[in-house]
Each structure stands twice: as structure tokens, then as C-alpha cells.
Design a protein around this motif. Structure first.
Motif, short mmCIF file in Angstrom:
data_model
loop_
_atom_site.label_atom_id
_atom_site.label_comp_id
_atom_site.label_asym_id
_atom_site.label_seq_id
_atom_site.Cartn_x
_atom_site.Cartn_y
_atom_site.Cartn_z
N ALA A 116 -20.76 -5.02 -12.79
CA ALA A 116 -21.59 -6.01 -13.50
C ALA A 116 -22.74 -6.46 -12.60
O ALA A 116 -23.89 -6.57 -13.05
CB ALA A 116 -20.75 -7.20 -13.94
N ARG A 117 -22.45 -6.69 -11.34
CA ARG A 117 -23.50 -7.12 -10.40
C ARG A 117 -24.55 -6.02 -10.24
O ARG A 117 -25.75 -6.29 -10.26
CB ARG A 117 -22.86 -7.47 -9.05
N ALA A 118 -24.11 -4.78 -10.09
CA ALA A 118 -25.05 -3.66 -9.95
C ALA A 118 -25.90 -3.51 -11.21
O ALA A 118 -27.11 -3.24 -11.12
CB ALA A 118 -24.29 -2.37 -9.66
N SER A 119 -25.31 -3.69 -12.36
CA SER A 119 -26.05 -3.62 -13.62
C SER A 119 -27.10 -4.72 -13.71
O SER A 119 -28.23 -4.48 -14.14
CB SER A 119 -25.07 -3.72 -14.80
N ASN A 120 -26.73 -5.94 -13.29
CA ASN A 120 -27.67 -7.05 -13.30
C ASN A 120 -28.85 -6.80 -12.36
O ASN A 120 -30.00 -7.05 -12.70
CB ASN A 120 -26.97 -8.36 -12.93
N ILE A 121 -28.55 -6.29 -11.18
CA ILE A 121 -29.60 -5.98 -10.21
C ILE A 121 -30.54 -4.92 -10.77
O ILE A 121 -31.76 -5.04 -10.69
CB ILE A 121 -28.98 -5.53 -8.86
N ARG A 122 -29.96 -3.88 -11.36
CA ARG A 122 -30.75 -2.80 -11.94
C ARG A 122 -31.66 -3.32 -13.06
O ARG A 122 -32.82 -2.94 -13.16
CB ARG A 122 -29.81 -1.72 -12.45
N GLU A 123 -31.13 -4.21 -13.89
CA GLU A 123 -31.89 -4.76 -15.02
C GLU A 123 -33.11 -5.54 -14.52
O GLU A 123 -34.23 -5.39 -15.02
CB GLU A 123 -30.99 -5.68 -15.84
N ILE A 124 -32.91 -6.38 -13.51
CA ILE A 124 -34.01 -7.18 -12.97
C ILE A 124 -35.03 -6.29 -12.28
O ILE A 124 -36.24 -6.44 -12.47
CB ILE A 124 -33.47 -8.25 -11.99
N GLN A 125 -34.56 -5.33 -11.49
CA GLN A 125 -35.49 -4.46 -10.77
C GLN A 125 -36.26 -3.56 -11.73
O GLN A 125 -37.42 -3.24 -11.49
CB GLN A 125 -34.73 -3.63 -9.73
N THR A 126 -35.65 -3.17 -12.84
CA THR A 126 -36.35 -2.38 -13.85
C THR A 126 -37.51 -3.18 -14.42
O THR A 126 -38.63 -2.67 -14.57
CB THR A 126 -35.39 -1.98 -14.99
N LEU A 127 -37.27 -4.44 -14.71
CA LEU A 127 -38.33 -5.29 -15.23
C LEU A 127 -39.45 -5.46 -14.20
O LEU A 127 -40.63 -5.36 -14.53
CB LEU A 127 -37.78 -6.66 -15.63
N LEU A 128 -39.08 -5.72 -12.96
CA LEU A 128 -40.07 -5.96 -11.93
C LEU A 128 -40.91 -4.72 -11.62
O LEU A 128 -42.06 -4.84 -11.19
CB LEU A 128 -39.41 -6.47 -10.65
N ARG A 129 -40.38 -3.55 -11.85
CA ARG A 129 -41.11 -2.31 -11.55
C ARG A 129 -41.83 -1.74 -12.77
O ARG A 129 -42.49 -0.70 -12.66
CB ARG A 129 -40.14 -1.28 -10.97
N ASP A 130 -41.71 -2.40 -13.91
CA ASP A 130 -42.41 -1.96 -15.12
C ASP A 130 -43.92 -2.05 -14.91
O ASP A 130 -44.41 -3.01 -14.29
CB ASP A 130 -41.97 -2.85 -16.30
N GLN A 131 -44.66 -1.07 -15.42
CA GLN A 131 -46.10 -1.03 -15.20
C GLN A 131 -46.80 -2.24 -15.84
O GLN A 131 -47.73 -2.80 -15.28
CB GLN A 131 -46.69 0.27 -15.75
N GLY A 132 -46.34 -2.67 -17.01
CA GLY A 132 -46.93 -3.84 -17.65
C GLY A 132 -46.74 -5.09 -16.82
O GLY A 132 -47.64 -5.93 -16.70
N VAL A 133 -45.58 -5.22 -16.23
CA VAL A 133 -45.30 -6.36 -15.36
C VAL A 133 -46.17 -6.27 -14.11
O VAL A 133 -46.75 -7.26 -13.66
CB VAL A 133 -43.81 -6.41 -14.98
N GLN A 134 -46.27 -5.09 -13.54
CA GLN A 134 -47.09 -4.90 -12.35
C GLN A 134 -48.55 -5.29 -12.63
O GLN A 134 -49.18 -5.94 -11.81
CB GLN A 134 -47.04 -3.44 -11.89
N ASP A 135 -49.06 -4.90 -13.81
CA ASP A 135 -50.44 -5.21 -14.15
C ASP A 135 -50.66 -6.70 -14.36
O ASP A 135 -51.68 -7.25 -13.96
CB ASP A 135 -50.85 -4.46 -15.43
N ARG A 136 -49.71 -7.38 -15.00
CA ARG A 136 -49.90 -8.79 -15.36
C ARG A 136 -49.54 -9.77 -14.26
O ARG A 136 -50.15 -10.81 -14.12
CB ARG A 136 -49.08 -9.10 -16.61
N VAL A 137 -48.48 -9.46 -13.50
CA VAL A 137 -47.98 -10.44 -12.52
C VAL A 137 -48.07 -9.92 -11.09
O VAL A 137 -47.93 -10.69 -10.15
CB VAL A 137 -46.52 -10.82 -12.88
N GLY A 138 -48.33 -8.65 -10.92
CA GLY A 138 -48.35 -8.05 -9.60
C GLY A 138 -49.36 -8.67 -8.66
O GLY A 138 -49.17 -8.69 -7.44
N HIS A 139 -50.45 -9.21 -9.20
CA HIS A 139 -51.45 -9.84 -8.34
C HIS A 139 -51.03 -11.23 -7.88
O HIS A 139 -51.59 -11.77 -6.93
CB HIS A 139 -52.81 -9.90 -9.06
N LEU A 140 -50.03 -11.83 -8.55
CA LEU A 140 -49.56 -13.17 -8.15
C LEU A 140 -48.50 -13.11 -7.07
O LEU A 140 -48.45 -13.97 -6.19
CB LEU A 140 -48.99 -13.90 -9.37
#
Length: 141
Positions: free
Chosen positions: A47-71
């Protein structure tokens, strides 16, 4: 006075001899078997590994990188995610799932707000963990 000293001596010797029973006479009762304990640890680890993977997937998404990566440096945040406690990790993973689902559905306004909230919570949690480590190091030497 002598009878009291004799009585206390006998009491002390008998009490110590009663408490020092042989180990073979003592029963060891396990409330949970080793296999059950291993299974519980494996489930929590997965469960912990799945949670980590879920968060890291979001953080590495290109849309996230474009919108929040500069902050924020999202790569550093993604690397620091495993240092979070289980409760914070589970809550952030739940929020990350919501954001990922909204990304797939196409909603962008609410996604951005949730995304920024998730990143801010992660950054604050990491800062608190680092501060707590610094305080512990200062106090404990």
C-alpha cells in the motif's frame, strides 16, 4: 527486631525463588502467527509503495511539470515523497488519484488548485520532517 529481620529474609528469598521459574515451565503464547504478521507487513508495504507511485506519477506528469514546475523543483519533491509518514502519504495519494482522474477527464481549473495544494502539502511536510530532524539532532547531540 531479630524475628522481623528473619521474617523479611525468608520472605525475600521465597519471593525471588518463586519469580525465577525455569524458562521451559513458562508458556509462550503468540497472539498472532509469524505468517500473519508477515502478510500484514507485506500488505502495508504494498500500500505504501502504491501511494508513493501514485504521487510520483502525478508529479512527473507533463501537464503538472508545465503548470507547477516553475514554482517548485518537482523532481526533488518526488524524491522526498518516500520520507513522509504513512498517514500523510495516504492522504496525498488519495488527492493525487483525484487529480489524475480529473486530468484524464479533462477538467483543468480544479486540477490546478488541487495540484498546487498537493505540492504545497508535500513541501510543508518535507520541511517539517527536516526541521524535526534538525531539532532532534540539536537536542540529542
Amino acid at each position: 527486631m531479630k524475628p522481623i529481620a528473619l521474617f523479611l529474609s525468608v520472605l525475600l528469598v521465597s519471593n525471588t525463588s518463586l519469580q525465577a521459574s525455569p524458562l521451559s515451565a513458562q508458556k509462550t503464547v503468540h497472539l498472532i502467527s509469524i505468517e500473519e504478521l508477515r502478510d500484514q507487513v507485506a500488505v502495508q508495504t504494498a500500500a505504501r509503495a502504491s501511494n508513493i507511485r501514485e504521487i510520483q506519477t502525478l508529479l512527473r506528469d507533463q501537464g503538472v511539470q508545465d503548470r507547477v514546475g516553475h514554482l517548485f523543483d518537482l523532481e526533488k519533491v518526488a524524491v522526498a515523497v518516500p520520507t513522509l509518514d504513512n498517514e500523510t502519504l495516504a492522504e496525498l495519494a488519495r488527492q493525487s488519484r483525484q487529480v489524475n482522474e480529473q486530468f484524464r477527464a479533462g477538467g483543468t481549473g480544479m486540477i490546478l488548485v488541487l495540484l498546487i495544494a498537493v505540492v504545497i502539502v508535500i513541501v510543508l511536510a518535507i520541511m517539517l520532517v527536516n526541521k524535526a530532524e534538525d531539532v532532534a539532532e540539536t537536542v540529542l547531540g
